[in-house]
Structure formats: structure tokens, C-alpha cells
Design a protein around this motif. Structure first.
Motif, mmCIF file in Angstrom:
data_model
loop_
_atom_site.group_PDB
_atom_site.id
_atom_site.type_symbol
_atom_site.label_atom_id
_atom_site.label_comp_id
_atom_site.label_asym_id
_atom_site.label_seq_id
_atom_site.Cartn_x
_atom_site.Cartn_y
_atom_site.Cartn_z
ATOM 1 N N PHE A 56 0.837 -1.203 0.000
ATOM 2 C CA PHE A 56 0.000 0.000 0.000
ATOM 3 C C PHE A 56 0.867 1.245 0.000
ATOM 4 C CE2 PHE A 56 -2.468 3.388 2.084
ATOM 5 C CZ PHE A 56 -3.574 3.406 1.258
ATOM 6 N N HIS A 57 0.698 2.045 -1.044
ATOM 7 C CA HIS A 57 1.427 3.298 -1.162
ATOM 8 C C HIS A 57 0.442 4.420 -1.488
ATOM 9 C CE1 HIS A 57 5.600 5.054 -2.157
ATOM 10 N NE2 HIS A 57 4.772 6.047 -1.852
ATOM 11 N N TRP A 58 -0.564 4.548 -0.607
ATOM 12 C CA TRP A 58 -1.491 5.679 -0.584
ATOM 13 C C TRP A 58 -2.599 5.640 -1.622
ATOM 14 C CZ3 TRP A 58 1.997 10.634 -0.001
ATOM 15 C CH2 TRP A 58 2.915 10.434 1.033
ATOM 16 N N ASP A 59 -2.665 4.642 -2.465
ATOM 17 C CA ASP A 59 -3.706 4.650 -3.519
ATOM 18 C C ASP A 59 -4.880 3.768 -3.110
ATOM 19 O OD1 ASP A 59 -2.110 2.393 -3.776
ATOM 20 O OD2 ASP A 59 -2.362 2.269 -5.934
ATOM 21 N N TYR A 60 -5.724 4.342 -2.298
ATOM 22 C CA TYR A 60 -6.881 3.631 -1.758
ATOM 23 C C TYR A 60 -7.971 3.535 -2.826
ATOM 24 C CZ TYR A 60 -9.394 1.975 2.357
ATOM 25 O OH TYR A 60 -10.031 1.198 3.288
ATOM 26 N N PRO A 61 -8.557 2.377 -3.034
ATOM 27 C CA PRO A 61 -9.632 2.257 -4.026
ATOM 28 C C PRO A 61 -10.799 3.202 -3.720
ATOM 29 C CG PRO A 61 -8.866 0.095 -3.356
ATOM 30 C CD PRO A 61 -8.239 1.083 -2.416
ATOM 31 N N TYR A 62 -11.243 3.902 -4.721
ATOM 32 C CA TYR A 62 -12.274 4.923 -4.541
ATOM 33 C C TYR A 62 -13.567 4.350 -3.967
ATOM 34 C CZ TYR A 62 -15.319 8.882 -5.426
ATOM 35 O OH TYR A 62 -16.207 9.907 -5.281
ATOM 36 N N ALA A 63 -13.957 3.168 -4.421
ATOM 37 C CA ALA A 63 -15.195 2.569 -3.915
ATOM 38 C C ALA A 63 -15.132 2.371 -2.400
ATOM 39 C CB ALA A 63 -15.472 1.243 -4.613
ATOM 40 N N LEU A 64 -13.965 2.022 -1.882
ATOM 41 C CA LEU A 64 -13.808 1.836 -0.437
ATOM 42 C C LEU A 64 -13.647 3.175 0.281
ATOM 43 C CD1 LEU A 64 -11.541 -1.342 -0.303
ATOM 44 C CD2 LEU A 64 -14.050 -1.171 -0.296
ATOM 45 N N HIS A 65 -13.035 4.121 -0.378
ATOM 46 C CA HIS A 65 -12.945 5.480 0.189
ATOM 47 C C HIS A 65 -14.352 6.020 0.449
ATOM 48 C CE1 HIS A 65 -11.706 9.611 0.826
ATOM 49 N NE2 HIS A 65 -12.591 9.974 -0.086
ATOM 50 N N ARG A 66 -15.248 5.761 -0.482
ATOM 51 C CA ARG A 66 -16.631 6.233 -0.332
ATOM 52 C C ARG A 66 -17.342 5.550 0.844
ATOM 53 N NH1 ARG A 66 -19.752 8.040 -5.451
ATOM 54 N NH2 ARG A 66 -21.248 7.833 -3.788
ATOM 55 N N LYS A 67 -16.834 4.407 1.278
ATOM 56 C CA LYS A 67 -17.407 3.709 2.438
ATOM 57 C C LYS A 67 -16.700 4.106 3.732
ATOM 58 C CE LYS A 67 -18.938 -0.380 -0.080
ATOM 59 N NZ LYS A 67 -18.875 -1.852 -0.145
ATOM 60 N N GLY A 68 -15.884 5.137 3.680
ATOM 61 C CA GLY A 68 -15.190 5.612 4.876
ATOM 62 C C GLY A 68 -13.704 5.334 4.883
ATOM 63 N N GLY A 69 -13.215 4.564 3.922
ATOM 64 C CA GLY A 69 -11.784 4.285 3.858
ATOM 65 C C GLY A 69 -11.256 3.688 5.143
ATOM 66 N N TRP A 70 -10.099 4.171 5.575
ATOM 67 C CA TRP A 70 -9.468 3.649 6.786
ATOM 68 C C TRP A 70 -10.281 3.945 8.044
ATOM 69 C CZ3 TRP A 70 -6.253 -0.052 6.170
ATOM 70 C CH2 TRP A 70 -5.340 -0.068 5.118
ATOM 71 N N ARG A 71 -11.277 4.824 7.971
ATOM 72 C CA ARG A 71 -12.138 5.082 9.133
ATOM 73 C C ARG A 71 -13.154 3.963 9.337
ATOM 74 N NH1 ARG A 71 -14.475 10.733 7.773
ATOM 75 N NH2 ARG A 71 -13.936 9.997 5.703
ATOM 76 N N ASN A 72 -13.381 3.172 8.319
ATOM 77 C CA ASN A 72 -14.345 2.076 8.392
ATOM 78 C C ASN A 72 -13.692 0.896 9.103
ATOM 79 O OD1 ASN A 72 -15.917 -0.297 7.700
ATOM 80 N ND2 ASN A 72 -16.913 0.952 6.139
#
Length: 167
Positions: free
Chosen positions: A56-72
Motif C-alpha cells: 500500500f502506497h497511498w492509492d486507496y480504491p475509490y469505492a472503499l474510500h466512499r465507504k469511509g476508507g481507513w475510518r471504516n
């Protein structure tokens, strides 16, 4: 890779794009994306260059970002499922693994001060939740690599800190 060989590099650290391999973050694997990294590993080894894989080098999948990303609270499981795909595909040839690149940057610079993507300025509570989930992701993935890698694995993460030189 040929240029790396010509330069005399003995190792090459590269990052896998989660969204390239699993476009929605979970579920269907993009086999062409996975093949790209498999072919890269093969070519590095053919040239006598040790591959060092960062998951992981900062490129979080957008679909998961929309679900809260690392906050989820599900984020560590999402990451583990992605990591399993990479480890299962490459660990017959890769020994050196980095789970996360500069977590204090993608949390702090990306979500506290908003200087990096996703350019948020979140409250401390959210940052603590993110930190917890990132640590869980690292731990779960490290355990999976240790238990399932096909070659002896060396595992870490890539922190960053300022360097000071005394005068």
C-alpha cells in the motif's frame, strides 16, 4: 528493468496498486493488473534484482474510500483480502514485503492537514480510528504472510521521520 540492471541495482522496491489489482477494492480481481506485477517480478529476478513489494502506497480504491476508507472498521479486512491476492500470486518468488508506506503521512498529511490525497481535515477522533485500523491491517497481513508465503518472508512497513544533523 534493463536500465536498473545496467546501473547495477541489486534490489528494487515497488508498490502494487490496490485499485489496479482489485478495481472495486474488494471482489473481482483484474487478472491483467495482477499479471503486470507477476511479469515485473519475473523480469527483476531474471536480471538478478531482488523484488521488494510494498502493498500500500497511498492509492486507496475509490469505492472503499466512499465507504469511509481507513475510518471504516472493515478496512483492515478489506486490506487483508487484497493482500492475500498479492501474496498468493507472488510469494513463490518474493521474500521481502512492506505492508504500508508511510502511514503517518497518508493519515496525517492526507487527513489531518489536508496536504496530500484525500485532502481532508478530519478531527482527532477520526485519525485515531484510522491509525487503529491501519495497525490492524498491518498485523493481520503480517500474520497472513508469515503463515502462507511460499518462500521465507521478511516483513515490515515503511515509516518516515525527519532527519536532523547536529551542528
Amino acid at each position: 528493468v534493463a536500465l536498473m540492471k545496467e546501473m547495477g541495482l541489486k534490489a528494487y522496491r515497488f508498490s502494487v496498486s490496490w485499485a489496479r489489482v482489485i478495481p472495486e477494492g474488494v471482489g473481482a480481481v483484474n487478472e491483467k493488473g495482477l499479471k503486470f506485477y507477476s511479469d515485473l517480478v519475473d523480469e527483476l529476478l531474471k536480471q538478478g534484482i531482488e523484488p521488494i513489494v510494498t502493498l500500500f502506497h497511498w492509492d486507496y480504491p475509490y469505492a472503499l474510500h466512499r465507504k469511509g476508507g481507513w475510518r471504516n472498521d472493515e478496512s483492515s479486512e478489506w486490506f487483508l483480502e487484497y493482500a492475500k491476492v498479492i501474496v498468493d500470486a507472488l510469494s513463490d518468488r518474493v521474500q521481502y514485503w512492506g505492508t504500508l508506506n508511510e502511514p503517518q503521512c497518508f493519515i496525517g498529511c492526507g487527513n489531518l492537514v489536508g496536504e496530500h490525497a484525500p485532502f481532508d481535515k478530519l478531527p482527532a477522533r477520526d485519525l485515531l480510528i484510522m491509525g487503529r485500523n491501519v495497525l490492524l491491517a498491518h498485523g493481520k497481513t503480517t500474520r497472513y504472510i508469515r503463515q502462507n508465503a511460499k518462500k521465507k518472508a521478511y516483513i515490515g512497513y515503511s515509516p518516515i521521520a525527519p532527519a536532523y544533523i547536529p551542528k
